[in-house]
Scaffold this motif. Structure first.
Motif, short mmCIF file in Angstrom:
data_model
loop_
_atom_site.label_atom_id
_atom_site.label_comp_id
_atom_site.label_asym_id
_atom_site.label_seq_id
_atom_site.Cartn_x
_atom_site.Cartn_y
_atom_site.Cartn_z
N ASP A 81 5.39 8.77 -2.59
CA ASP A 81 5.31 7.14 -3.33
C ASP A 81 4.15 6.90 -3.52
O ASP A 81 4.01 6.68 -5.04
CB ASP A 81 5.60 5.68 -2.22
N TYR A 82 2.52 7.82 -3.09
CA TYR A 82 1.74 7.79 -3.25
C TYR A 82 1.51 8.46 -5.07
O TYR A 82 0.53 8.01 -5.83
CB TYR A 82 -0.07 7.61 -2.20
N ARG A 138 -1.25 11.19 1.06
CA ARG A 138 -2.11 9.93 1.25
C ARG A 138 -1.24 9.53 2.60
O ARG A 138 -0.04 9.17 2.51
CB ARG A 138 -2.43 8.94 0.32
N LYS A 139 -2.16 9.89 3.73
CA LYS A 139 -1.67 10.06 4.84
C LYS A 139 -1.89 7.91 4.92
O LYS A 139 -2.74 7.22 5.00
CB LYS A 139 -1.94 10.44 6.33
N LYS A 140 -0.98 7.34 6.48
CA LYS A 140 -1.02 5.73 6.87
C LYS A 140 -2.03 6.27 7.38
O LYS A 140 -2.14 7.37 8.26
CB LYS A 140 -0.20 5.29 7.18
N PRO A 141 -3.34 5.20 7.22
CA PRO A 141 -4.35 4.68 8.41
C PRO A 141 -3.46 5.64 10.50
O PRO A 141 -4.12 6.21 11.10
CB PRO A 141 -4.45 3.50 9.33
N GLU A 142 -3.13 5.30 10.85
CA GLU A 142 -2.18 5.51 11.79
C GLU A 142 -1.55 6.76 12.34
O GLU A 142 -1.40 7.64 13.01
CB GLU A 142 -1.24 4.44 12.81
N GLU A 143 -1.44 7.55 10.84
CA GLU A 143 -1.01 8.98 11.10
C GLU A 143 -2.63 10.20 10.94
O GLU A 143 -2.01 10.89 11.30
CB GLU A 143 -0.05 8.87 9.98
N LYS A 155 1.01 -1.18 -0.76
CA LYS A 155 -0.51 -0.39 0.31
C LYS A 155 0.92 1.16 -0.02
O LYS A 155 1.44 1.29 0.98
CB LYS A 155 -1.02 0.27 1.37
N ARG A 156 0.69 2.13 -0.97
CA ARG A 156 1.90 3.72 -1.00
C ARG A 156 0.42 4.33 -0.23
O ARG A 156 -0.55 5.17 0.12
CB ARG A 156 1.25 3.39 -2.61
N TYR A 157 1.81 5.20 0.63
CA TYR A 157 1.59 6.13 0.86
C TYR A 157 2.28 7.44 0.05
O TYR A 157 3.10 6.97 0.10
CB TYR A 157 1.26 6.30 2.86
#
Length: 181
Positions: A110-111, A175-180, A105-107
């Motif tokens: 990179d995304y 796009r941020k990682k879910p925990e961010e 999964k890209r964030y």
């Protein structure tokens, strides 16, 4: 719905049937050559669609939205075909065959870069599809018979612009990682 619209639907289904069958042959039945053959059939589906729509218009049919969608489908299939097969292959290996790594999964940046590369492919598909529409329009040389094709090209232009704006937005609002977030 006319026959060409049904034929486009059949071609889209056929495209994915060949991809899924090719992946099953490769990873479940361990038939590498058969898998490659089945995967190689997906562009043949596009060629059949191109021939069918060309024949329909050559016979004197008035171009419909379905004919325009055929041009879009062929452009998208040519520009995105290899990456769609790679995407399906990665997920099939992980989720079905249980032999590959988990798809990444890209964030962040990179995304954004990955999405922008997809937009570049979208431009390529647009050029191919609108090139086909333009060629058909020129060959038929009857604005009344090709009006639906021009409408499809106009709508696709708007979609391309919106996709560009979305693409740029990922650089501005990554796009941020879910925990961010």
């Amino acid at each position: 719905m006319n026959w060409i619209a049904w034929f486009i639907i059949a071609c889209e289904i056929g495209f994915w049937v060949f991809i899924i069958a090719g992946l099953f042959a490769r990873y479940v039945f361990k038939q590498q050559k058969l898998g490659i053959y089945l995967l190689a059939m997906s562009p043949i589906v596009d060629l059949v669609l191109l021939i069918a729509t060309s024949f329909d218009l050559y016979r004197g049919a008035t171009a419909t939205i379905a004919h325009g969608v055929a041009a879009v489908y062929i452009g998208v299939s040519i520009a995105f075909g290899k990456s769609m097969i790679r995407w399906a292959d990665e997920r099939f290996q992980y989720y079905v065959a249980k032999t590959g790594p988990k798809p990444v999964k890209r964030y962040g940046l990179d995304y954004a870069k990955h999405y922008f590369k997809g937009w570049i492919r979208h431009v390529l598909s647009y050029m191919i599809g609108c090139g086909m529409i333009g060629m058909i329009d020129w060959l038929i040389d009857d604005i009344e018979r090709t009006a639906a094709l021009v409408q499809i090209a106009k709508v696709w232009t708007i979609v391309l612009i919106v996709d560009f704006l979305i693409s740029i937005s990922y650089f501005i609002f990554p796009r941020k990682k879910p925990e961010e977030g």
